[in-house]
Design an enzyme around this catalytic site. Structure first.
Site, mmCIF file in Angstrom:
data_model
loop_
_atom_site.group_PDB
_atom_site.id
_atom_site.type_symbol
_atom_site.label_atom_id
_atom_site.label_comp_id
_atom_site.label_asym_id
_atom_site.label_seq_id
_atom_site.Cartn_x
_atom_site.Cartn_y
_atom_site.Cartn_z
ATOM 1 C CB THR A 84 -14.446 5.991 35.315
ATOM 2 O OG1 THR A 84 -13.219 5.486 34.782
ATOM 3 C CG2 THR A 84 -14.389 7.509 35.411
ATOM 4 C CG HIS A 86 -10.780 3.166 31.684
ATOM 5 N ND1 HIS A 86 -11.061 2.982 30.348
ATOM 6 C CD2 HIS A 86 -9.431 3.161 31.793
ATOM 7 C CE1 HIS A 86 -9.933 2.871 29.679
ATOM 8 N NE2 HIS A 86 -8.931 2.980 30.530
#
Length: 152
Positions: A84, A86
């Site tokens: 992701t 992130h």
């Protein structure tokens, strides 16, 4: 012309280490490398502060700066890429946070936070195959403490 060079031998320096416990297999090795390097120069005034993850490193570093007890602060962590966004957000914000503190501080802060694509790269940089980034970052901190003392 005067030249100034940082030395590793900084007598009686007090060091703060902020380490993220996330990816602890890696970060334990980074702390070990850093503390062993500092011990080589007889530095015993070393405090290690554990935070949950890399995102918390800038906050704890800011708190240590406010204490005004340290000659330098070493930041350690390991952010390993996932699937992701992130990873990118954490890396950018942590690096910016530490850099901003460094620029506003009167003491050096070194950045020993690994940002890798996978666990294998992180383990290699934590000393599995090559040099331990914790030790390398500790050396950089000693040089910067020395330079800071020379100009102040």
């Amino acid at each position: 012309m005067k030249e100034f060079t940082g030395k590793f031998n900084v007598q009686s320096a007090e060091i703060g280490i902020v380490v993220a416990d996330f990816n602890e297999t890696v970060t334990k090795q980074l702390v070990q490398g850093a503390t062993e390097m500092l011990a080589k120069f007889d530095l015993e005034n070393v405090d290690v502060y554990h935070v949950p993850g890399a995102f918390e490193i800038p906050f704890m570093t800011k708190q240590l700066l406010a204490k005004k007890e340290y000659d330098g602060i070493l930041t350690l962590g390991a952010v390993i890429k996932g699937e992701t966004d992130h990873y990118d957000l954490i890396c950018q914000n942590v690096a910016s946070g530490v850099m901003n503190l460094n620029l506003k501080s009167n003491i050096p802060i070194t950045f020993g936070i690994l940002t890798t694509d996978n666990i294998e790269q992180a383990m290699q940089r934590a000393g599995l195959k090559a040099g331990n980034e914790g030790a390398i970052t500790a050396q950089s901190l000693l040089e910067m403490i020395s330079l800071n003392r020379q100009i102040n």
